[in-house]
Design a protein around this motif. Structure first.
Motif: not given
Length: 629
Positions: A250-253, A265-268
């Motif tokens: 999961x990634x915070x919005x 990096x977490x988005x890529x």
């Protein structure tokens, strides 16, 4: 014969097993066992923890920190933020994006409601979000608990590619069991079956996202995941959870709303993934009970709706399923459990049987867990209940019929043979014919030499003392070798080997017992010399005759007095051989038949040919000096 070995009893046991199998199957079909089976499945998930890596899906969470970053924006006006997140995800190469929010009101509708008319500013405000919808990569959430679905605002439906609502709107409704726990994912929205023939039928949001990600058409009647074909009208699937709450990445919005989001990096890492945007802020009521939610010694742990959707998508794309065992497999397992139970519980005492039952219950639970890890749901409750019912029924049957017979036989034969032999006899399940049967046995006769002289020189109570001491040692020697002490005839002892419990080496056992009795006699001779010193008694000595052959063995007597004994020529000859020990000048004399049965291990002494009245053939008698072991 022993009751449980009769044909009638076998038929009763077969009918009993069939009745129990039918009963547990009926209980399962009536739904009485579903709660127990579900509890076992829940326990298996909890014990396993995270069972698989999540590779196909991720969450973007609208958490408290993300809300706090835009304190002046009500959620109805968050569509520009959703548009920004959707664009970043598209640019990062996400395969498809699901928005797990029910956008039933658009900003334009809200302005129109407040001011009584729409505004150009509202339409411009929502323009970027409409563009994302028009791209076809953003899937919206709706609900359909009845014939008519609750859809997103018409302002958003109008810009969907080709106005295809079914392909771009999925039902976010979750399927809950009676206890309020989510364990399955449906193949169609809960209310889709109630819709009119030409009505709108939404697909579940998780299924729709998986269809998009796999490139299959949403308007098809069936789809393929992991080599398995799923139908739109098919039954719900057991959800193959990847792990407890928090398993899905999961990634915070707020991370995707940052200006440099594309470089993170977490988005890529979201490339080629299905990304679900959902709520995670405090106070949200989109939380649900799952198999991980509560156990016996753990606090309640809820799972948010978006993660449930994500776990369902992951299971489909990874081709992971949890299936019930087919009817043939269930029947085979049930038959195996009953066969083992019948084999064990007809032989074990109730205490041992109860321990075995406990072990079987644990075994079924353990096998259920192992099978669950491989994607199969064993009917653990069925197997356990069937085992328990069979245990109760068999022991009830034994106590009502067989145990009375066993107790009678135990009391009868404990007079003749050791407790160990009685136990083996009862455990064998094949009891002797108490009315008499021809058996191959070895008969032993022993007698005390010069008994008349000894008894004349001792007081009566001293004679009894001597006899009791001798009988004690001699009978122990006989029973130690599995022999049956038939009777005492004055100072003589008659014993059989090979009855009532058949033993293939009864001749060897008889000779071993005779040699043990010889050692007992030597010890008794020393005791006699000390106990009755100065009484001018002849040395204590014995003679033993042993013969092997066929004898009639059984309960013989009359209605008021019955004895289990052996009769026939074999018995008579063994009695005659005891007398030959005097002429052979030995303690033990055995027939050549017995010696040949034992084989070359016999250490033989002198031989003599004996002609017995009533027998056509002479008998060769051998003095037994020892036995090689």
């Amino acid at each position: 014969m022993y009751g449980l070995a009769t044909r009638r009893m076998r038929l009763m046991i077969i009918l009993l097993c069939l009745g129990i199998a039918g009963a547990v199957e009926g209980m399962d079909r009536a739904g009485w066992l579903r709660g127990i089976e579900a509890a076992y499945g829940d326990l298996a998930f909890r014990l396993a923890g995270q069972t698989a890596a999540v590779r196909h899906v991720a969450l973007v969470e609208l958490d408290d920190a993300s809300l706090a970053a835009y304190p002046d924006d009500p959620l109805v006006f968050w569509t520009p933020h959703f548009a920004q997140v959707s664009k970043v995800l598209r640019d990062a190469g996400a395969r498809v994006v699901g928005l797990d929010f029910l956008l039933s009101v658009s900003p334009e509708q809200w302005f129109a409601k407040v001011s009584g008319r729409g505004s150009q500013a509202a339409r411009v405000f929502d323009q970027r979000f409409r563009q994302e919808l028009a791209s076809g990569q953003l899937v919206l959430a709706g609900t359909q608990t009845g014939p008519e679905p609750l859809l997103p605002s018409a302002d958003y439906l109008a810009v969907l590619p080709e106005f295809d609502v079914v392909r771009h709107v999925g039902a976010a409704d979750l399927l809950m069991d009676r206890d309020g726990t989510v364990r399955r994912m449906p193949m169609s929205a809960p209310g889709a079956a109630q819709a009119a023939a030409d009505g709108l039928r939404l697909l579940p949001l998780s299924l729709l996202l998986a269809i998009h990600a796999s490139g299959q058409p949403s308007d098809a009647a069936r789809w393929t995941f992991g080599g398995r074909e799923l139908r739109a009208d098919g039954p719900p699937l057991r959800l193959a959870w990847a792990g407890p709450p928090g398993t899905v990445p999961r990634i915070p919005m707020r991370t995707l709303l940052a200006p440099d989001a594309a470089s993170k990096p977490e988005v890529r890492a979201l490339r080629d993934k299905v990304v679900i945007i959902g709520v995670a802020y405090g106070g949200s009521n989109d939380v649900h009970m799952t198999p991980y939610g509560q156990g016996l010694f753990q606090k309640i742990e809820w799972m948010r709706g978006p993660e449930i959707q994500a776990q369902a998508v992951e299971a489909l794309l990874a081709g992971r399923f949890v299936d019930e065992l087919p009817a043939l497999g269930r029947g085979a397992l049930l038959a195996l459990a009953m066969l083992f139970g019948v084999w064990a519980w007809l032989r074990q005492p109730v205490g041992h049987g109860a321990l075995l039952l406990g072990g079987m219950l644990l075994l079924w639970a353990g096998l259920g867990y192992i099978a669950h890890r491989q994607g199969w749901m064993l009917p653990v409750a069925q197997l356990q209940i069937a085992s328990a019912l069979l245990f109760l029924a068999l022991y009830g049957l034994r106590f009502s019929t067989g145990e009375r017979e066993r107790e009678r036989v135990r009391k009868l034969f404990s007079r003749y043979v050791s407790g160990a032999v009685v136990g083996k006899l009862l455990a064998s399940g094949e009891m002797p014919v108490l009315g008499g049967q021809a058996m191959d046995v070895t008969v032993l006769f022993s007698d005390i030499r010069n008994f008349t002289t000894i008894s004349e020189r001792l007081q009566p109570e001293e004679v009894v003392e001597m006899l009791n001491r001798w009988f004690e040692g001699a009978c122990r020697a006989i029973q130690h070798e599995g022999g049956s002490v038939d009777k005492f005839i004055g100072d003589a002892i008659m014993a059989e080997f090979g009855a009532p419990l058949p033993t293939p080496d009864h001749a060897r056992r008889a000779l071993r017992a005779a040699l043990r009795m010889q050692q007992v006699a030597v010890a008794l001779q020393a005791w006699m010399a000390e106990r009755f010193a100065g009484r001018d008694l002849p040395p204590f000595a014995i003679g033993i005759g042993v013969h092997t052959g066929t004898a009639v063995v059984g309960n013989i007597g009359w209605s008021e007095r019955m004895e289990y004994t052996a009769i026939g020529d074999t018995v008579n000859l063994a009695s005659r051989l005891e007398g030959v020990t005097k002429t052979l000048d030995c303690v033990i004399a055995a027939s050549r038949t017995t010696v040949e049965r034992v084989g070359p291990d016999v250490q033989a002494g002198a031989t003599q040919t004996l002609t017995v009245k009533g027998r056509e053939e002479a008998v060769e008698v051998v003095a037994i000096m020892g036995l090689k072991e």
